[in-house]
Motif scaffolding. Structure first.
Motif, PDB file in Angstrom:
ATOM      1  N   THR A   1      18.226   5.155   4.934  1.00  0.00           N
ATOM      2  CA  THR A   1      17.161   5.281   3.927  1.00  0.00           C
ATOM      3  C   THR A   1      17.258   6.667   3.307  1.00  0.00           C
ATOM      4  O   THR A   1      18.101   7.475   3.706  1.00  0.00           O
ATOM      5  CB  THR A   1      15.757   5.187   4.578  1.00  0.00           C
ATOM      6  OG1 THR A   1      15.604   6.271   5.495  1.00  0.00           O
ATOM      7  CG2 THR A   1      15.528   3.867   5.281  1.00  0.00           C
TER       8      THR A   1
ATOM      9  N   ALA B   1       3.802   3.573   7.024  1.00  0.00           N
ATOM     10  CA  ALA B   1       3.819   4.893   6.365  1.00  0.00           C
ATOM     11  C   ALA B   1       4.096   5.969   7.404  1.00  0.00           C
ATOM     12  O   ALA B   1       3.520   5.950   8.496  1.00  0.00           O
ATOM     13  CB  ALA B   1       2.482   5.152   5.673  1.00  0.00           C
TER      14      ALA B   1
ATOM     15  N   THR C   1       4.796   1.441  13.673  1.00  0.00           N
ATOM     16  CA  THR C   1       6.169   1.954  13.615  1.00  0.00           C
ATOM     17  C   THR C   1       6.309   3.192  14.479  1.00  0.00           C
ATOM     18  O   THR C   1       5.713   4.235  14.193  1.00  0.00           O
ATOM     19  CB  THR C   1       6.560   2.279  12.155  1.00  0.00           C
ATOM     20  OG1 THR C   1       6.292   1.124  11.358  1.00  0.00           O
ATOM     21  CG2 THR C   1       8.031   2.624  12.057  1.00  0.00           C
ATOM     22  N   ALA C   2       7.072   3.067  15.534  1.00  0.00           N
ATOM     23  CA  ALA C   2       7.405   4.214  16.374  1.00  0.00           C
ATOM     24  C   ALA C   2       8.771   4.732  15.908  1.00  0.00           C
ATOM     25  O   ALA C   2       9.129   4.602  14.732  1.00  0.00           O
ATOM     26  CB  ALA C   2       7.435   3.784  17.835  1.00  0.00           C
TER      27      ALA C   2
ATOM     28  N   LEU D   1      -3.645   4.186  -2.003  1.00  0.00           N
ATOM     29  CA  LEU D   1      -4.533   5.118  -1.305  1.00  0.00           C
ATOM     30  C   LEU D   1      -3.725   5.865  -0.256  1.00  0.00           C
ATOM     31  O   LEU D   1      -2.650   5.433   0.162  1.00  0.00           O
ATOM     32  CB  LEU D   1      -5.730   4.388  -0.689  1.00  0.00           C
ATOM     33  CG  LEU D   1      -5.538   3.304   0.369  1.00  0.00           C
ATOM     34  CD1 LEU D   1      -5.359   3.885   1.763  1.00  0.00           C
ATOM     35  CD2 LEU D   1      -6.777   2.406   0.396  1.00  0.00           C
TER      36      LEU D   1
ATOM     37  N   VAL E   1       5.827  10.287   7.850  1.00  0.00           N
ATOM     38  CA  VAL E   1       6.465  11.467   7.262  1.00  0.00           C
ATOM     39  C   VAL E   1       7.115  12.309   8.360  1.00  0.00           C
ATOM     40  O   VAL E   1       6.764  12.187   9.533  1.00  0.00           O
ATOM     41  CB  VAL E   1       5.430  12.343   6.501  1.00  0.00           C
ATOM     42  CG1 VAL E   1       4.900  11.623   5.270  1.00  0.00           C
ATOM     43  CG2 VAL E   1       4.279  12.762   7.415  1.00  0.00           C
TER      44      VAL E   1
ATOM     45  N   LEU F   1       0.845  -1.201   0.000  1.00  0.00           N
ATOM     46  CA  LEU F   1       0.000   0.000   0.000  1.00  0.00           C
ATOM     47  C   LEU F   1       0.876   1.245   0.000  1.00  0.00           C
ATOM     48  O   LEU F   1       1.842   1.328   0.761  1.00  0.00           O
ATOM     49  CB  LEU F   1      -0.905  -0.004   1.236  1.00  0.00           C
ATOM     50  CG  LEU F   1      -1.929   1.137   1.344  1.00  0.00           C
ATOM     51  CD1 LEU F   1      -3.150   0.683   2.156  1.00  0.00           C
ATOM     52  CD2 LEU F   1      -1.359   2.411   1.953  1.00  0.00           C
TER      53      LEU F   1
ATOM     54  N   ILE G   1      18.354   4.519  10.531  1.00  0.00           N
ATOM     55  CA  ILE G   1      18.301   3.495   9.484  1.00  0.00           C
ATOM     56  C   ILE G   1      18.703   4.149   8.164  1.00  0.00           C
ATOM     57  O   ILE G   1      18.264   5.265   7.857  1.00  0.00           O
ATOM     58  CB  ILE G   1      16.872   2.898   9.368  1.00  0.00           C
ATOM     59  CG1 ILE G   1      16.388   2.363  10.732  1.00  0.00           C
ATOM     60  CG2 ILE G   1      16.824   1.802   8.298  1.00  0.00           C
ATOM     61  CD1 ILE G   1      17.146   1.173  11.301  1.00  0.00           C
TER      62      ILE G   1
HETATM   63  P1  NAD Z   1      10.328   6.827   3.446  1.00  0.00           P
HETATM   64  O1  NAD Z   1       9.991   8.280   3.366  1.00  0.00           O
HETATM   65  O2  NAD Z   1      11.478   6.311   2.653  1.00  0.00           O
HETATM   66  O3  NAD Z   1       9.033   5.963   3.051  1.00  0.00           O
HETATM   67  C1  NAD Z   1       7.772   6.248   3.585  1.00  0.00           C
HETATM   68  C2  NAD Z   1       6.706   5.702   2.634  1.00  0.00           C
HETATM   69  O4  NAD Z   1       5.435   6.028   3.189  1.00  0.00           O
HETATM   70  C3  NAD Z   1       6.779   6.330   1.242  1.00  0.00           C
HETATM   71  O5  NAD Z   1       6.692   5.352   0.223  1.00  0.00           O
HETATM   72  C4  NAD Z   1       5.562   7.258   1.228  1.00  0.00           C
HETATM   73  O6  NAD Z   1       5.007   7.451  -0.082  1.00  0.00           O
HETATM   74  C5  NAD Z   1       4.607   6.509   2.158  1.00  0.00           C
HETATM   75  N1  NAD Z   1       3.581   7.391   2.686  1.00  0.00           N
HETATM   76  C6  NAD Z   1       3.778   8.630   3.241  1.00  0.00           C
HETATM   77  N2  NAD Z   1       2.586   9.171   3.548  1.00  0.00           N
HETATM   78  C7  NAD Z   1       1.644   8.282   3.196  1.00  0.00           C
HETATM   79  C8  NAD Z   1       0.220   8.289   3.245  1.00  0.00           C
HETATM   80  N3  NAD Z   1      -0.453   9.341   3.725  1.00  0.00           N
HETATM   81  N4  NAD Z   1      -0.456   7.207   2.782  1.00  0.00           N
HETATM   82  C9  NAD Z   1       0.211   6.130   2.280  1.00  0.00           C
HETATM   83  N5  NAD Z   1       1.559   6.081   2.198  1.00  0.00           N
HETATM   84  C10 NAD Z   1       2.259   7.147   2.645  1.00  0.00           C
HETATM   85  O7  NAD Z   1      10.492   6.529   5.010  1.00  0.00           O
HETATM   86  P2  NAD Z   1      11.314   5.357   5.756  1.00  0.00           P
HETATM   87  O8  NAD Z   1      12.623   5.912   6.163  1.00  0.00           O
HETATM   88  O9  NAD Z   1      11.268   4.099   4.975  1.00  0.00           O
HETATM   89  O10 NAD Z   1      10.432   5.220   7.090  1.00  0.00           O
HETATM   90  C11 NAD Z   1       9.388   4.273   7.246  1.00  0.00           C
HETATM   91  C12 NAD Z   1       8.832   4.389   8.656  1.00  0.00           C
HETATM   92  O11 NAD Z   1       9.872   4.237   9.613  1.00  0.00           O
HETATM   93  C13 NAD Z   1       8.194   5.743   8.955  1.00  0.00           C
HETATM   94  O12 NAD Z   1       7.075   5.554   9.798  1.00  0.00           O
HETATM   95  C14 NAD Z   1       9.281   6.483   9.689  1.00  0.00           C
HETATM   96  O13 NAD Z   1       8.771   7.504  10.519  1.00  0.00           O
HETATM   97  C15 NAD Z   1       9.901   5.351  10.492  1.00  0.00           C
HETATM   98  N6  NAD Z   1      11.276   5.602  10.922  1.00  0.00           N
HETATM   99  C16 NAD Z   1      12.295   5.732  10.037  1.00  0.00           C
HETATM  100  C17 NAD Z   1      13.588   5.953  10.507  1.00  0.00           C
HETATM  101  C18 NAD Z   1      14.783   6.062   9.583  1.00  0.00           C
HETATM  102  O14 NAD Z   1      15.906   6.197  10.083  1.00  0.00           O
HETATM  103  N7  NAD Z   1      14.621   6.004   8.273  1.00  0.00           N
HETATM  104  C19 NAD Z   1      13.828   6.066  11.880  1.00  0.00           C
HETATM  105  C20 NAD Z   1      12.756   5.940  12.753  1.00  0.00           C
HETATM  106  C21 NAD Z   1      11.489   5.696  12.276  1.00  0.00           C
END
Ligand code: NAD
Length: 453
Positions: free
Chosen positions: A394, A294, A343-344, A268, A296, A245, A392
């Motif tokens: 990314t 998901a 996901t926290a 969606l 942001v 999704l 992480i």
């Molecule tokens: P990312 O930005 O690479 O990917 C997030 C994905 O969520 C994207 O594909 C985006 O299109 C989708 N998305 C955003 N808003 C959306 C919505 N309203 N509806 C559907 N999809 C939506 O982020 P990531 O780094 O892969 O992070 C994934 C999760 O892990 C997030 O919840 C983030 O807060 C959490 N997180 C990440 C890190 C890190 O170091 N990268 C650390 C702590 C927590």
């Protein structure tokens, strides 16, 4: 963004130079791969204090060779020819006071030096007994012990504490912690105390341990890229049919991933008021694993943060998770034996400058998990847990300015960032049908970040 420092310290001259300068020494971590799926050595089974846990059959199912040692056994130096342990499990469930706590030192002191690089130390504790402050003091002491050993041991080794009463119910947790799948999980305290029997089919899939999710359907939000894509891939590897999704703008990536995994894509926005209904309509036969990934960021200090930045982050990261969870539980889309993994973030546990909105949303996930978990298990047979990623590698973290990114990477016991697959493996363990006794937990995937507890 490649971690060039990690590559440098992987070479002999680089290691020499960085050691001389007193810089961090990250070790290349042993992660799961088809050709190296298990730790490379035996597991030592040690005991501190009396124990009636019945751990032996559970350890036998890890696939590792088990060497049982009694506290009075003298331990040879690895040089004496005895195999170097890849893991040590210390059963400290019988520790009831400061005297028996000495058994922890007696058992681990002689072997800790010989644990192989990327090895595992798992301490098993008992729940704190509210009627016995000596037992509570000694069992809580295990937490400080575990976290301190995790910070000093080095070499890609991890140290975790599992509190349990039933070794059988902790089987999936021990298999995870005693494998390369938990490479970036350290310094954690995990309670495996829920009544596993209340989750139907809790341990039903032992026939095919390589594909524990066979016959199950999983939905991952925000799965077109980053951590979510890795979660989708890992759940598919474990046998799940995956629904990828993401927002309509990410449709192409979502479709190509779904095609590759033999799953389906669903585009969606999770903040849509009817997101839960649309997911339910897409899954008339029900859902087994729901991963709320998901998320942001819209960083700005509170003093400069307009209301829109606050509400957009709270809406995606928290309100939508509450809404879709409520809708899917109410409609019965999540089947008994189901798993919710939210996901926290360590930003929600330790706080982060410029992230009052994000930190609030991720702390909210922790509150949701702790409150809903017992009720969801009792009323729907569904467990509710969270992963809390640290740094992480990314796109999200590649955008951080160089100096801050380097600090973020090194400020943890493993002195490196995690990979999306580390969060994915942790999610897969929580999603496992055999993890029915793991409920209401927030498991950090942060290499034991120095931020927060
Ligand atoms: P990312 O930005 O690479 O990917 C997030 C994905 O969520 C994207 O594909 C985006 O299109 C989708 N998305 C955003 N808003 C959306 C919505 N309203 N509806 C559907 N999809 C939506 O982020 P990531 O780094 O892969 O992070 C994934 C999760 O892990 C997030 O919840 C983030 O807060 C959490 N997180 C990440 C890190 C890190 O170091 N990268 C650390 C702590 C927590």
């Amino acid at each position: 963004m490649a971690d060039r420092y990690l590559s440098l310290t992987g070479t002999a001259p680089g290691r020499f130079l960085t050691r001389r300068l007193g810089l961090p020494q990250p070790a290349a971590l042993h992660r799961w791969s088809p050709d190296r799926p298990a730790l490379d050595g035996p597991v030592f089974h040690l005991t501190a204090g009396p124990s009636s846990l019945g751990l032996a059959p559970v350890l036998a199912r890890t696939g590792l060779t088990v060497t049982t040692r009694r506290p009075e056994d003298t331990v040879g130096d690895p040089a004496d020819g005895s195999a170097r342990p890849a893991a040590v499990v210390l059963d400290a469930t019988g520790v009831r006071d400061v005297d028996t706590l000495a058994g922890v030192h007696a058992a681990l002191h002689p072997v800790v030096r010989s644990v192989a690089p990327s090895g595992r130390i798992v301490v098993l504790g008992a729940p704190l007994d509210p009627a016995d402050h000596h037992q509570s003091a000694a069992q809580q002491a295990l937490e400080g012990f575990t976290r301190s050993l995790g910070k000093e041991i080095g070499g890609g080794r991890t140290v975790n504490l599992v509190r349990l009463t039933d070794a059988g119910a902790a089987g999936s947790t021990l298999r995870f912690l005693l494998s390369p799948r938990s490479a970036y999980v350290s310094g954690q305290v995990i309670d495996v105390l829920a009544a596993a029997g209340s989750a139907p089919q809790a341990d039903a899939r032992q026939a095919d341990p390589g594909r524990p999710l066979a016959g199950r359907t999983a939905l991952v939000t925000g799965a077109a890229r980053g951590i979510g894509a890795a979660v989708a891939e890992t759940l598919a590897r474990d046998g799940a049919r995956v629904v990828v999704l993401d927002v309509p703008q990410a449709e192409q990536d979502a479709r190509s991933l779904a095609d590759r995994l033999g799953g389906t894509a669903l585009t969606l926005d999770v903040t849509a008021a009817d997101a839960g209904e649309r997911i339910a309509a897409e899954l008339p036969d029900g859902l087994d694993v729901l991963v709320h990934n998901a998320g942001v960021t819209r960083d700005r200090r509170l003093v400069n943060m307009p209301a829109e930045r606050w509400s957009s982050v709270l809406d995606v990261n928290l309100a939508s998770v509450l809404r879709t969870t409520d809708a899917l539980l109410a409609k019965g889309t999540l089947r008994p034996g189901g798993r919710i993994v939210a996901t926290a973030s360590i930003a929600g546990l330790a706080g982060n400058a410029g992230q009052t909105n994000y930190g609030a949303s991720k702390a909210g996930i922790v509150g949701l998990v702790r409150s809903l978990a017992p009720r969801a298990l009792a009323e729907h047979g569904v467990t509710v847990n969270a992963v809390a990623p640290g740094f992480i590698e990314t796109r999200m973290t590649a955008a951080i300015p160089l100096f801050l990114r380097e600090v973020g990477r090194r400020m943890n016991s493993l002195a490196q960032g995690g990979l999306p697959v580390d969060v994915a493996e942790t999610t897969a363990w929580l999603a496992d049908p055999a993890s029915g006794a793991v409920n209401g937990q927030v498991v950090r995937v942060c290499g034991q970040s120095l931020l927060g507890a």
